[in-house]
Scaffold this active site. Structure first.
Site, short mmCIF file in Angstrom:
data_model
loop_
_atom_site.label_atom_id
_atom_site.label_comp_id
_atom_site.label_asym_id
_atom_site.label_seq_id
_atom_site.Cartn_x
_atom_site.Cartn_y
_atom_site.Cartn_z
N ARG A 51 -21.86 100.35 53.29
CA ARG A 51 -21.77 98.81 53.94
C ARG A 51 -22.20 98.99 55.20
O ARG A 51 -22.81 97.87 55.84
CB ARG A 51 -20.35 98.45 53.39
CG ARG A 51 -19.82 97.18 54.06
CD ARG A 51 -18.48 97.04 53.59
NE ARG A 51 -18.18 97.19 52.41
CZ ARG A 51 -18.37 96.52 51.30
NH1 ARG A 51 -18.66 95.23 51.54
NH2 ARG A 51 -18.10 96.90 50.04
N THR A 52 -21.59 99.68 55.87
CA THR A 52 -21.52 99.75 57.41
C THR A 52 -23.09 100.24 57.76
O THR A 52 -23.61 99.60 58.39
CB THR A 52 -20.84 100.78 58.00
OG1 THR A 52 -19.55 100.47 57.68
CG2 THR A 52 -20.91 100.73 59.64
N LYS A 80 -27.08 122.90 55.45
CA LYS A 80 -27.59 124.33 55.84
C LYS A 80 -26.89 124.84 57.02
O LYS A 80 -26.98 126.05 57.39
CB LYS A 80 -29.12 124.28 56.08
CG LYS A 80 -30.13 123.79 55.26
CD LYS A 80 -31.42 123.77 55.65
CE LYS A 80 -32.51 122.85 54.81
NZ LYS A 80 -33.76 122.58 55.34
N ARG A 101 -22.03 107.73 61.98
CA ARG A 101 -20.91 107.89 61.10
C ARG A 101 -20.35 109.21 60.66
O ARG A 101 -21.25 110.08 60.21
CB ARG A 101 -20.83 106.95 59.87
CG ARG A 101 -20.13 107.16 58.70
CD ARG A 101 -18.60 106.65 58.87
NE ARG A 101 -18.57 105.36 58.86
CZ ARG A 101 -17.76 104.52 58.21
NH1 ARG A 101 -17.35 105.14 57.09
NH2 ARG A 101 -17.87 103.28 58.41
N HIS A 129 -13.42 102.56 64.81
CA HIS A 129 -14.58 101.94 64.27
C HIS A 129 -15.15 100.65 64.85
O HIS A 129 -14.67 99.72 64.57
CB HIS A 129 -14.28 101.76 62.66
CG HIS A 129 -15.61 101.27 62.10
ND1 HIS A 129 -16.72 101.26 62.28
CD2 HIS A 129 -15.51 100.72 60.80
CE1 HIS A 129 -17.51 100.72 61.38
NE2 HIS A 129 -16.69 100.47 60.29
#
Lengths: 303, 156
Positions: A51-52, A80, A101, A129
């Protein structure tokens, strides 16, 4: 000039909030503007959040920018064993802006320290956020015509819900607010936020019951009780179904009241609310694109 | 002999000519104080005593460092774990200055953030805190913004 990162909502002043509101309104009228032409934005999603990510990538596309990035952390260099430090240093050389994020708290602040280009935090674990908060504010402004004199009801998980904490901090910059908190014992608004309101002389009330007290509301901000925030699954089971908003509960509320939710919802807003004109959560999501266009333009001094 | 005189006599045995005496350290935190001040890495002559009787602390420790004088911001780092520490600055066997420690406004790299999901506990990063309360001690992590209080204080 130092770079303008947006990591926590309190990185912005009241003037910044108002500036974002003005720009968001401008982008809503005219969403397609080639301000990012020739620029590259790194969209680094170290944790999946469709969504974001789509909201940001739509905003970048509407501004004419190009996107490089990580959408699936499972296939990235992170698996890795590359450190966040090294990934950010590398990406700083490629792009003009980082949207990030990350599942760990504080990762965005650290990335901003390491990066030579601005960083916008698209969520760092349970911490911050801020772009969600700005789109919430824009939704309040659009539906109420003002950001002061608002009676805000916050419902559900007020303990772990980062969106309600950030919204409280931002809205407390405006005059004559009233906050009402409806939450179970296990999920009360933390003391530090109540202390902040007391220090600013802002009234707040706490309730355990989800009743007709909401008739006084201008904004009802619903939150999801998130299973992953609980260490004990039994605690989650106890509270997950406590507060569910139904259409009939909105019948005697004020005509201007709007129901907001950061989405995704689980069952805390019954689907019979969706058809009510007081339901605003889907429009709220669209406001996210305009708000993010505004934040990007502000961050890169494009306006 | 009176107790206070006995004490003086004992102290004289290990007195230093020039340097710093750090007294009133909680005995349990002696080695953390040594680490924080980097005393394990310097060449100066150091004597310390621990589990000494103290009216205030129950049991205390004392450190004497020859030819070493600490800057205020250096010594204030130990205030987190030895808030009652007292310093005597010695010149030619004479106490020329007395100092108390003060909890600083910010703390870098001494304390571990108590939040397991904090980036500082998952990647090699020097921790950074803003001291939001000095008593009872409360440190706000500059990264994850969570508060580490006195009960969760852990020295790196």
């Amino acid at each position: 000039m130092s770079k303008k990162d947006l990591i926590s909502i309190t990185d912005y002043t009241k003037d910044d909030y108002l500036r974002i509101m003005d720009l968001a309104a401008e982008f809503e009228k005219n969403p397609n503007q080639d301000l990012l032409k020739g620029k590259v934005v790194a969209s680094l999603f170290f944790e999946p959040s469709t969504r974001t990510r789509l909201s940001f990538e739509t905003a970048i596309s509407r501004l004419g920018g190009r996107i490089i990035g990580i959408a699936d952390p499972g296939s990235s260099s992170v698996t890795k064993g590359e450190t966040l430090h090294d990934t950010i240093r590398m990406v700083s050389n490629y792009a003009d802006l980082i949207v990030m994020r990350h599942p760990l708290e504080g990762a965005a602040r650290y990335a901003a320290e390491v990066a030579s280009i601005p960083v916008i935090n698209a969520g760092d674990g349970a911490n911050q956020h801020p772009t969600q908060t700005l789109l919430d504010m824009y939704s309040i402004l659009k539906t109420q015509g003002r950001l002061d004199n608002i009676n805000i009801f916050m419902v559900g998980d007020l303990k772990y819900g980062r969106t309600v904490h950030s919204l409280l901090m931002a809205m407390s910059e405006f005059d004559n607010q009233i906050f009402n908190f409806i939450a179970p014992e296990e999920l009360l608004m933390p003391e530090e936020y109540k202390m902040h309101l007391r220090e600013k002389g802002i009234k707040y009330y706490e309730h355990r019951e989800f009743t007709d007290i909401i008739n006084a509301a201008d904004i009802i901000y619903m939150t999801r009780v998130q299973k992953e925030r609980f260490s004990d699954p039994i605690e989650y089971e106890k509270v997950k179904n406590v507060y569910i908003l139904r259409e009939k509960m909105l019948r005697n509320t004020k005509p201007n009241v709007r129901v907001l939710h950061p989405l995704p919802r689980v069952n805390e807003i019954h689907t019979d609310v969706d058809k009510s004109e007081k339901a605003y959560y889907f429009d709220q999501a669209l406001n996210g694109v305009f708000t993010r266009e505004a934040i990007i333009a502000h961050t890169l001094n494009l306006k | 002999m009176k107790d206070s005189n006995k004490k003086k006599l004992k102290l004289k045995v290990s007195a230093i000519k020039d340097g710093t005496v750090i007294d009133h350290i909680p005995a349990s935190n002696l080695f953390d104080v040594i680490n924080i001040l980097g005393l394990n890495k310097i060449e100066n002559q150091i004597t310390f005593g621990t589990n000494l009787e103290s009216e205030k602390l129950g049991s205390k420790a004392i450190i004497k460092v020859s030819d070493k004088f600490f800057a205020d911001d250096e010594i204030n780092k130990i205030a987190l774990i030895a808030p009652h520490a007292k310093l005597n600055i010695i010149n030619d066997y004479v106490v020329t200055e007395k100092k108390i420690v003060e909890i600083p406004d910010s703390v870098q790299g001494i304390v571990k953030c108590f939040n397991p999901k904090c980036i500082t506990n998952n990647e090699k990063i020097i921790t950074k805190f803003k001291v939001i309360d000095k008593s009872p001690l409360a440190l706000k992590c500059c990264y994850c913004e969570k508060i580490t209080d006195k009960d969760h204080l852990q020295i790196i």
